[in-house]
Design an enzyme around this catalytic site. Structure first.
Site, PDB file in Angstrom:
ATOM      1  N   HIS A 120      34.439  31.720  48.701  1.00  0.00           N
ATOM      2  CA  HIS A 120      33.635  32.913  48.979  1.00  0.00           C
ATOM      3  C   HIS A 120      32.144  32.635  49.031  1.00  0.00           C
ATOM      4  O   HIS A 120      31.332  33.547  48.884  1.00  0.00           O
ATOM      5  CB  HIS A 120      33.951  34.003  47.932  1.00  0.00           C
ATOM      6  CG  HIS A 120      35.338  34.585  48.098  1.00  0.00           C
ATOM      7  ND1 HIS A 120      35.957  35.342  47.135  1.00  0.00           N
ATOM      8  CD2 HIS A 120      36.213  34.512  49.127  1.00  0.00           C
ATOM      9  CE1 HIS A 120      37.171  35.710  47.562  1.00  0.00           C
ATOM     10  NE2 HIS A 120      37.344  35.214  48.771  1.00  0.00           N
ATOM     11  N   PRO A 238      43.715  37.883  30.461  1.00  0.00           N
ATOM     12  CA  PRO A 238      44.080  38.799  29.369  1.00  0.00           C
ATOM     13  C   PRO A 238      44.986  39.943  29.796  1.00  0.00           C
ATOM     14  O   PRO A 238      45.592  40.583  28.940  1.00  0.00           O
ATOM     15  CB  PRO A 238      42.726  39.353  28.891  1.00  0.00           C
ATOM     16  CG  PRO A 238      41.664  38.621  29.622  1.00  0.00           C
ATOM     17  CD  PRO A 238      42.284  37.915  30.777  1.00  0.00           C
ATOM     18  N   ALA A 255      39.734  32.954  29.074  1.00  0.00           N
ATOM     19  CA  ALA A 255      39.647  31.569  29.562  1.00  0.00           C
ATOM     20  C   ALA A 255      38.895  30.670  28.585  1.00  0.00           C
ATOM     21  O   ALA A 255      39.282  29.518  28.380  1.00  0.00           O
ATOM     22  CB  ALA A 255      38.959  31.552  30.926  1.00  0.00           C
TER      23      ALA A 255
HETATM   24  N1  APR Z   1      39.206  35.189  30.818  1.00  0.00           N
HETATM   25  C1  APR Z   1      40.104  35.220  31.816  1.00  0.00           C
HETATM   26  N2  APR Z   1      40.234  36.261  32.655  1.00  0.00           N
HETATM   27  C2  APR Z   1      39.439  37.312  32.467  1.00  0.00           C
HETATM   28  C3  APR Z   1      38.490  37.368  31.428  1.00  0.00           C
HETATM   29  C4  APR Z   1      38.389  36.235  30.575  1.00  0.00           C
HETATM   30  N3  APR Z   1      37.507  36.177  29.573  1.00  0.00           N
HETATM   31  N4  APR Z   1      37.829  38.557  31.521  1.00  0.00           N
HETATM   32  C5  APR Z   1      38.358  39.220  32.549  1.00  0.00           C
HETATM   33  N5  APR Z   1      39.333  38.475  33.124  1.00  0.00           N
HETATM   34  C6  APR Z   1      40.153  38.792  34.291  1.00  0.00           C
HETATM   35  C7  APR Z   1      40.386  40.263  34.519  1.00  0.00           C
HETATM   36  O1  APR Z   1      41.491  40.693  33.759  1.00  0.00           O
HETATM   37  C8  APR Z   1      40.673  40.289  36.008  1.00  0.00           C
HETATM   38  O2  APR Z   1      42.048  40.092  36.276  1.00  0.00           O
HETATM   39  O3  APR Z   1      39.463  38.347  35.413  1.00  0.00           O
HETATM   40  C9  APR Z   1      39.895  39.095  36.550  1.00  0.00           C
HETATM   41  C10 APR Z   1      38.685  39.458  37.371  1.00  0.00           C
HETATM   42  O4  APR Z   1      39.102  40.110  38.521  1.00  0.00           O
HETATM   43  P1  APR Z   1      38.086  40.545  39.655  1.00  0.00           P
HETATM   44  O5  APR Z   1      36.903  41.208  39.039  1.00  0.00           O
HETATM   45  O6  APR Z   1      38.883  41.292  40.652  1.00  0.00           O
HETATM   46  O7  APR Z   1      37.552  39.153  40.226  1.00  0.00           O
HETATM   47  P2  APR Z   1      38.221  38.173  41.300  1.00  0.00           P
HETATM   48  O8  APR Z   1      39.695  38.102  41.138  1.00  0.00           O
HETATM   49  O9  APR Z   1      37.471  36.901  41.212  1.00  0.00           O
HETATM   50  O10 APR Z   1      37.874  38.912  42.642  1.00  0.00           O
HETATM   51  C11 APR Z   1      38.161  38.285  43.846  1.00  0.00           C
HETATM   52  O11 APR Z   1      36.884  39.923  45.015  1.00  0.00           O
HETATM   53  O12 APR Z   1      34.944  41.215  45.217  1.00  0.00           O
HETATM   54  C12 APR Z   1      35.621  40.105  45.606  1.00  0.00           C
HETATM   55  O13 APR Z   1      34.663  38.242  46.636  1.00  0.00           O
HETATM   56  C13 APR Z   1      34.830  38.849  45.384  1.00  0.00           C
HETATM   57  O14 APR Z   1      35.578  36.643  44.785  1.00  0.00           O
HETATM   58  C14 APR Z   1      35.728  38.021  44.497  1.00  0.00           C
HETATM   59  C15 APR Z   1      37.095  38.546  44.846  1.00  0.00           C
END
Ligand code: APR
Length: 273
Positions: A120, A238, A255
């Protein structure tokens, strides 16, 4: 998660070409907000999914540029957490490890993974919105009060005085507005990165997915590619995700705690980093 940790440790210790696939949760413990959790400061009232689009940038370039600049400055002040360092420890141990990230921060690099596959883009690669010429990363105004954010607290940054809409610089070549070097909703992923990710997932013998909601496609297909070809999938998150259904081992936790424990489980004699 005792049995899960032991099983995931065995899978990692037996792997030769693992893929580590990461999302925003990877950096959450560094104080970088995820997309689908609460935002900081004045940006709370905007939905990231509505700011991260070509249409939003056309309609209000200063709003979108200001949001990315606020995020970039937040990332600048953040530090890699023990999870980033554990991923680096896996790659140091298994040199064919491919790290694929959806994140636009630079915390994998600063945590010791020199060249993650970036699906991304990056907050640190602005380019012209018209001619695509690379543009300089803006220099940061001095931060009055605080230094780097400690890795052990999810404490969000206080909004800075200059946080808000910001007119993007003009391209030095053609004068059009500079845009963030990230992939917006509705845009194609960089094809070299997507090809590299699919190839790595196709050839891996373990896929470790960390901190992603796995809702955004095509990135979310990377773990599915690995699973379809028979690789075990280990998840660290989580909360439940759509990947629960294909996981060999599901580790419910943050993580920054689970990944160092996983490295210790895989290689009890090694320095977990
Ligand atoms: N450790 C592990 N996972 C975690 C933690 C943690 N400390 N805190 C939160 N999470 C998890 C949440 O439960 C959630 O499932 O991380 C995830 C974050 O999800 P999103 O906010 O949707 O992020 P992501 O999956 O990276 O989004 C994908 O969406 O907006 C777009 O381009 C953007 O790259 C991004 C893509």
């Amino acid at each position: 998660t005792g049995p899960e940790l032991a099983e995931a440790g065995r899978l990692l210790a037996a792997a030769r070409r693992p893929v580590v696939f990461t999302g925003a949760g990877m950096s959450a413990e560094s104080g970088v907000p995820t997309f689908r959790d609460a935002q900081i400061g004045l940006w709370q009232r905007y939905d990231p999914q509505e700011l991260a689009t070509p249409a939003a940038f056309r309609a209000d370039p200063a709003l979108v540029w200001g949001w990315y600049e606020a995020r970039r400055r937040g990332v600048r002040r953040a530090l890699p957490n023990p999870g980033h360092r554990a991923v680096a420890a896996i790659q140091a141990r298994l040199t064919e490890t491919v790290v694929i990230t959806q994140n636009v921060d630079d915390l994998h690099e600063r945590g010791g993974v020199p060249a993650p596959v970036r699906l991304h883009g990056s907050l640190f690669a602005p380019r012209c919105s018209a001619c695509a010429r690379p543009a300089p990363v803006p220099s940061d105004p001095p931060v009055p009060h605080d230094g780097p954010v400690p890795h052990d607290g999810p404490e969000p940054h206080a909004p800075e005085p200059h946080d808000g809409p910001l007119t993007p610089p003009a391209c030095a070549g053609c004068g059009a507005p500079v845009r963030p070097g990230v992939v917006w909703f509705g845009e194609a992923l960089p094809s070299a990165a997507l090809d590299a990710a699919v190839e790595a997932a196709s050839g891996c013998d373990l896929l470790l997915t960390v901190g992603t909601s796995a809702l955004v496609h095509p990135a979310a297909e990377i773990p599915l590619v690995a699973a379809r070809l028979g690789a075990p999938v280990v998840q660290v998150n989580p909360v439940p995700t759509p990947l629960d259904a294909i996981c060999t081992v599901n580790m419910r936790g943050p993580a920054g705690e689970v990944l160092p424990a996983l490295v210790r489980a895989a290689w009890p004699d090694a320095d977990a980093g």
